[in-house]
Design an enzyme around this catalytic site. Structure first.
Site, PDB file in Angstrom:
ATOM      1  N   LYS A   1      37.549  43.401  49.402  1.00 33.96           N
ATOM      2  CA  LYS A   1      38.793  43.198  48.685  1.00 33.96           C
ATOM      3  C   LYS A   1      39.602  42.076  49.333  1.00 33.96           C
ATOM      4  O   LYS A   1      39.665  41.960  50.559  1.00 33.96           O
ATOM      5  CB  LYS A   1      39.619  44.486  48.683  1.00 33.96           C
ATOM      6  CG  LYS A   1      38.892  45.679  48.092  1.00 33.96           C
ATOM      7  CD  LYS A   1      38.654  45.506  46.604  1.00 33.96           C
ATOM      8  CE  LYS A   1      38.033  46.742  45.995  1.00 33.96           C
ATOM      9  NZ  LYS A   1      37.963  46.672  44.518  1.00 33.96           N
TER      10      LYS A   1
ATOM     11  N   HIS B   1      31.114  47.865  36.746  1.00 33.76           N
ATOM     12  CA  HIS B   1      32.040  48.511  37.669  1.00 33.76           C
ATOM     13  C   HIS B   1      31.800  50.015  37.574  1.00 33.76           C
ATOM     14  O   HIS B   1      31.619  50.557  36.495  1.00 33.76           O
ATOM     15  CB  HIS B   1      33.483  48.179  37.266  1.00 33.76           C
ATOM     16  CG  HIS B   1      34.512  48.947  38.044  1.00 33.76           C
ATOM     17  ND1 HIS B   1      35.082  50.110  37.561  1.00 33.76           N
ATOM     18  CD2 HIS B   1      35.079  48.712  39.245  1.00 33.76           C
ATOM     19  CE1 HIS B   1      35.961  50.565  38.436  1.00 33.76           C
ATOM     20  NE2 HIS B   1      35.965  49.742  39.468  1.00 33.76           N
TER      21      HIS B   1
END
Length: 365
Positions: free
Chosen positions: A169, A300
């Site tokens: 991230k 995802h």
């Protein structure tokens, strides 16, 4: 076969330790779901995934508006049921978000019933494409609240476990800090490991253009969700300008939105999520659309891979699948990665059956 009963549930499974990305903080993963019973004794389970907020609104939609339309119906008429719920009473107030996620849970349960009735795992019922497993990449070592030391320790261990791809991230208030973390990770994992970064919508076009260019030197496999997911033209600008492919789909809710992304040339990896589009029925339509444009799929995992492993194993254009292990322990047949590849499920159904002990332990509604 006839549907006789529809039961909803909400589970909150602890995440240890809690994690953050650029827009979310989560201590639990929510499963807003439904068990659909039939007169032949087959029970289908479907659910969607949340950060443990809003689950009550999803199951309220199922209980009050969808369940009454299902009783007495044939679950094998799944596409007719999908249309009747999608364009039924809730269409006026919601064509995405809560109502769509509720429909996803119902649709997944119906496909689970059909695969169980056929005595086949869902990936075979849909028509198998990959008989030797699915390449996996790991996201669970790259959270934004990790220190750099923890980040490097985790991604190194992930590679040592056999994963050939890692994702971290980004989206810190100061992009210079993102740059240094990306640089450190690339040095730690070497040049042969696939390396993806996920901005979680935190940047605007100018920031994404500037830092996307700077980060190209680290040979990124993709840049994920750099902008607001409704900004199709902004993503097109990035796709045209950057040498790093753009991945999007986690927060894209309908086949029509994916169509617009594809036609605009704004998407280069399609991350369509079965829990965000309205279940398997719409997921398959998006997969077909992407295939017509030779856009590779890598979903995802809002359901943490249990259902997507079946979809990827049956879809030619789907080449890899994300791995996050937060909830796998609650399932009777947990999604399993060995030597960097998902082991294909063997039990009939969609791998959504939950161990009763954990169902009761984590149930909040």
């Amino acid at each position: 076969m006839i549907i006789t009963k529809v039961e909803t549930f909400v589970l909150h499974v602890p995440i240890t330790p809690p994690i953050t990305d650029a827009i979310n903080a989560a201590s639990h993963w929510g499963l807003s779901g439904v068990n659909i019973h039939t007169d032949e004794g087959i029970v289908g389970c479907g659910y969607t995934g949340t950060c443990a907020h809003g689950d009550d609104m999803i199951v309220d939609t199922i209980e009050r508006y969808y369940a009454p339309e299902l009783i007495g119906k044939d679950p094998f008429m799944v596409k007719e049921l999908w249309d009747s719920l999608r364009y039924g009473k809730m269409h006026w107030i919601g064509r995405a978000g809560i109502t769509h996620m509720a429909l996803a849970a119902v649709d997944i349960a119906l496909w689970d019933i059909m695969a169980k009735a056929a005595n086949r795992p869902l990936w075979q019922y849909l028509g198998g494409h990959k008989s030797k497993g699915i390449k996996a990449y790991n996201t669970n070592g790259g959270w934004l609240n990790w220190s750099t030391d923890r980040l490097l320790k985790d991604v190194t261990e992930i590679v040592e476990q056999g994963f050939t791809g890692v994702k971290i991230k980004v989206g810190k208030p100061d992009p210079h800090e993102d740059y240094e973390r990306v640089k450190a990770v690339r040095q730690a994992i070497g040049d042969q490991t696939l390396f993806m970064i996920d901005v979680n919508q935190q940047w605007n076009v100018n920031t994404a253009m500037t830092w996307g260019k700077r980060l190209e030197e680290f040979n990124l496999f993709w840049l994920e969700e750099p902008l607001n997911p409704d900004d199709i033209m902004g993503h097109k600008k990035l796709a045209d300008a950057l040498n790093v492919p753009i991945a999007i789909g986690e927060h894209v809710y309908t086949k029509h939105a994916f169509r617009d992304y594809i036609h605009a040339g704004a998407i280069e990896y399609c991350q369509v999520d079965v829990t965000r589009v309205a279940g398997i029925t719409e997921w398959l339509q998006v997969a077909g659309l992407a295939a017509a444009y030779d856009i590779p799929l890598c979903p995802h995992v809002g359901e943490m891979g249990q259902i997507h492993q079946h979809l990827v194993a049956s879809t030619p254009g789907a080449f890899m699948l994300e791995y996050i292990p937060w909830i796998r322990h609650i399932f009777e047949e947990p999604a399993t990665v060995k030597d960097g590849f998902y082991v294909l499920p063997e039990r009939p159904g969609a791998s959504t059956d939950i161990i009763p002990h954990y169902f009761n332990e984590y149930r909040v509604r």
